[in-house]
Design a protein around this motif. Structure first.
Motif, short mmCIF file in Angstrom:
data_model
loop_
_atom_site.label_atom_id
_atom_site.label_comp_id
_atom_site.label_asym_id
_atom_site.label_seq_id
_atom_site.Cartn_x
_atom_site.Cartn_y
_atom_site.Cartn_z
N LYS A 104 54.38 40.83 32.65
CA LYS A 104 53.42 40.63 31.41
C LYS A 104 54.29 39.92 30.40
O LYS A 104 53.91 39.15 29.74
N LEU A 105 55.60 39.67 30.80
CA LEU A 105 56.57 39.12 29.80
C LEU A 105 57.97 38.42 30.40
O LEU A 105 58.42 39.24 31.35
N ASN A 120 55.92 27.15 30.18
CA ASN A 120 55.40 28.11 29.39
C ASN A 120 53.84 28.01 29.23
O ASN A 120 52.97 29.03 29.43
N GLU A 124 51.36 31.02 30.65
CA GLU A 124 50.45 31.64 29.49
C GLU A 124 48.96 31.17 29.97
O GLU A 124 48.14 32.17 29.62
N LYS A 129 52.86 36.14 29.24
CA LYS A 129 53.62 35.68 28.11
C LYS A 129 55.05 35.25 28.38
O LYS A 129 56.02 35.79 29.21
N THR A 130 55.37 34.06 27.82
CA THR A 130 56.92 33.74 27.97
C THR A 130 57.57 33.78 26.50
O THR A 130 56.83 33.35 25.59
N SER A 131 58.91 34.05 26.39
CA SER A 131 59.43 34.15 25.08
C SER A 131 60.94 33.59 25.33
O SER A 131 61.66 33.71 26.17
N GLN A 141 59.22 26.51 19.94
CA GLN A 141 58.19 27.17 20.69
C GLN A 141 57.33 27.72 19.41
O GLN A 141 56.02 27.65 19.51
#
Length: 725
Positions: A104-105, A120, A124, A129-131, A141
């Motif tokens: 999920k991340l 990203n 998404e 999700k990308t952080s 971002q």
């Protein structure tokens, strides 16, 4: 047309944001000092970059062999390697992997190739999700922007803007204190490393003989992304291959010094295979992306660009980048290298405007640690753009119809000298020399004369004056041919007459082949290779017939034209090529010849003190011809006291047609910077060795401070001779 207008609006917007240019200039000035300090001591930058170029060239030649070696060794270490033909395929691999792992991340460290892939957005769109964990990348971002620099992605933003972004993200009202903002980022990002199902990093090196990767960073986030999540994805272009750890270490000696002026970055990390995580099973997936790189490797004219180690130095020293920033001068990749990579990774259509944004000052080539002639590659791409999209009616007529026809060209110049009279005015600094202070049409006045005076065409060109010049040389040491160039021929013929005076005083006879024409650089810089080739032939023929010992130029761009461009443009024709090479070998800038052949500063003595001058290093003289000590030695010998200006070799903003047709507003800003630098010295005379720089700086100083004189070094030497004791 829509694309052109969109680009122009971006340029206007950037120019109307003076804080942006101020910030980039402050960084650029600090960078030059830091870089100089970083290379002080026993490090030989020229030798180091020559070595790096050879390493990268060998990788290019052996890339298939080295890629196979890397894959074999990486898989032996437990890694899974996937080769993606393009960024879409690379994104799909990670999307499928994430879905398989129910991820999920994804916690990301800095990766330019992921920006290239619009990673990203792609992830998404699939609910993943990308952080971003790099501070600069996280800032942009949050802002919904893209990097404006390869090393410092948020360099265009101010602390107040960052405080506003962080306040919105945290729900707290934060002050624009940098230390506090960094602490907020650390707190906000830390939890993500532990929550992430996948960690993604780029790679500075893909080491063939180990199958491992290398990361060069200033933040610890890359190590955390690579080690804490149970899956590590390496996202890298295939061009990051190096043969061995020894090669990688050599690059680490150059990369931080050239990128940020650091002796070493905070973290250099070597990873081979999956890094154990608390005894849990760990996976490493290495995604290697072509995305146009193989095509670039196969391009004989452009392939050197893949030597790039992404230090960002070409942006750090670029006057255009410092004026408009990376969101205008580039796509994913910015500045000089960005022009080239955009053309190959995204298509020529995406690069057509930014190929024309380059002013050709060669600052980028001078600092490139991989010894890439970035300017030359951009000129090649500009030729392709011109062939595909044209160069506009004005240039078409000027170059193809007029300039190639020497008789017509010179007749039109003579006509212009008469037609200009209604708009010329006397110039107090140059006595009776008229100038053009305003043009009658408002839209032209804005770009041409609102912020500068224009020189008038001389009533009598140098070529017409030469016939009446008497040379009293009894025992001639050398017979030199004078390649006058358009600026000294039709605008500043006094530079040519001054050269004859100085050379005659040193027992040198000057001949002037009347068949010579423009050097062709204006056409070549506009992408008109055909006209450039035709003019090269005309000039080679004229000077071959002259049978001289040397060919001298008072314009460094013309010097490069004869020494470099004639040889390149005529390389495919054996007869012309041999003649061009012969002329190249005996062509010199006039100050270079005076000092290094005639030793003029030693032989011309007894001058009266002439006062203080400051000196502007013309781009193509210093960086193209490697001449900068010689003019200063001549001026000092002639009785002038040289007071150095700050950043004396920063571009004046001329760039030929760049300042009139391509980007007059960018040119204006670059010139304004130079004017402020000149005024800070408080000298009433500025010396230089380029008629193009004289056009720009005489004009700009005419509006800013008409009491400051701009003159060619050769003129000043001739005046010193006239007043000799």
């Amino acid at each position: 047309m829509a694309t052109d207008q969109t680009y122009k609006k971006k340029v206007e917007s950037a120019i109307n944001n003076p804080k942006l240019s101020e910030a980039l200039h402050l960084f650029g000035d600090a960078y030059l000092t830091s870089r100089e300090n970083a290379f002080q001591g026993r490090l030989d930058f020229e030798a180091m970059r020559k070595d790096l170029a050879e390493i990268k060239d060998d990788v290019r030649i052996r890339r298939k062999e080295l890629l196979a070696e890397f894959i074999k060794n990486a898989e032996a270490a437990g890694s899974t390697v996937f080769i993606a033909k393009d960024t879409q395929e690379a994104n799909e691999y990670v999307i499928n992997l994430a879905k398989k792992k129910n991820a999920k991340l994804i916690a990301k460290s800095k990766s330019m190739v992921s920006e290239e892939a619009h990673f990203n957005a792609a992830l998404e769109a699939e609910g993943i999700k990308t952080s971003e964990t790099d501070l600069g990348e996280w800032i942009i971002q949050l802002a919904g922007q893209r990097p404006s620099h390869m090393v410092m992605p948020a360099i265009h933003m101010f602390k107040e803007e960052v405080a506003e972004l962080f306040s919105k993200e945290t729900g707290q009202q934060l002050s624009p204190d940098i230390k506090s903002l960094v602490n907020v980022a650390r707190e906000q990002l830390r939890k993500g490393y532990f929550d992430a199902d996948i960690g993604l990093t780029g790679a500075n090196f893909l080491v063939a003989d180990t199958g491992g990767i290398g990361l060069v960073t200033n933040e610890g986030n890359a190590r955390l992304c690579a080690t804490l999540p149970e899956v590590h994805v390496v996202f890298s272009g295939i061009h990051k291959l190096v043969r061995s750890m020894e090669d990688a270490v050599k690059i680490t000696r150059l990369l931080p010094r050239n990128a940020t002026g650091q002796l070493l970055t905070s973290y250099i990390t070597w990873i081979r295979g999956a890094v154990p995580t608390d005894g849990k099973a760990k996976e490493q997936h290495i995604v290697l992306i072509d995305g146009g790189r193989e095509a670039l490797y196969e391009s004989k004219a452009c392939r050197d660009a893949l030597r790039c180690i992404q230090c960002g130095a070409c942006a750090n020293v670029c006057p255009v980048y410092q004026t408009v920033g990376g969101h205008v001068f580039g796509s994913t990749y910015i500045s000089a290298i960005g022009v080239i990579l955009t053309a190959f990774y995204e298509g020529l259509d995406k690069a057509k405007e930014i190929t024309r944004a380059c002013i050709g000052c060669r600052s980028c080539s001078a600092v490139c640690p991989s010894n890439i002639d970035l300017e030359e590659i951009i000129l090649h791409l500009r030729t392709q753009v011109t062939q595909e999209y044209g160069m506009g009616m004005i240039k078409n007529v000027a170059f193809k119809a007029v300039m190639k026809n020497r008789g017509l060209f010179h007749s039109m110049i003579r006509a212009a000298s008469k037609l200009q009279r209604p708009v010329t005015h006397k110039n107090a600094v140059d006595g009776e020399r008229p100038i053009i202070r305003h043009l009658p049409m408002h839209f032209m006045d804005r770009d041409f004369t609102e912020w500068r005076d224009l020189p008038s065409v001389a009533e009598k060109s140098f070529r017409d004056q030469f016939k009446g010049i008497v040379q009293n040389v009894k025992n001639s040491r050398y017979k030199v041919g004078f390649f006058v160039g358009c600026g000294a021929d039709f605008v500043y013929p006094e530079v040519g007459t001054s050269l004859i005076k100085v050379l005659n005083a040193l027992d040198v006879e000057v001949v002037f082949p009347q068949k010579q024409n423009c050097c062709g650089i204006p056409a070549l810089y506009s992408g008109d290779t055909e006209t450039g080739v035709d003019l090269a032939r005309q000039n080679v023929e004229a000077f071959t017939e002259a049978e001289v010992d040397y060919i001298l130029c008072v314009c460094p761009t013309c010097t490069m034209g004869v020494k470099r461009d004639f040889v390149k443009r005529l390389a495919d024709s054996p007869d012309w090529s041999a003649k061009a090479r012969a002329l190249s070998e005996k062509t010199m800038d006039a100050s270079d010849f005076l000092e290094n052949v005639l030793h003029a500063s030693e032989k011309l003595t007894g001058f009266k003190p002439q006062g203080t001058v400051t000196y502007h290093d013309s781009c193509h003289l210093k960086r193209g011809n490697k001449v900068f000590k010689e003019p200063r030695a001549l001026l000092n010998a002639g009785g002038y006291s040289v007071e150095e200006m700050k950043n004396s070799d920063r571009c004046c903003g001329f760039g030929g047609t760049y300042s009139f047709l391509s980007h007059p507003q960018i040119s204006k800003q670059i010139t304004t910077d130079k004017v402020q630098t000149i005024k800070a010295v408080n000298s009433k005379t500025v010396a230089m060795d380029c008629p193009g720089c004289m056009i720009m700086l005489k004009g700009a100083m005419g509006k800013a401070d008409p009491n400051v004189r701009c003159a060619h070094t050769i003129e000043l030497m001739a005046e010193a001779l006239d007043g000799k004791e």
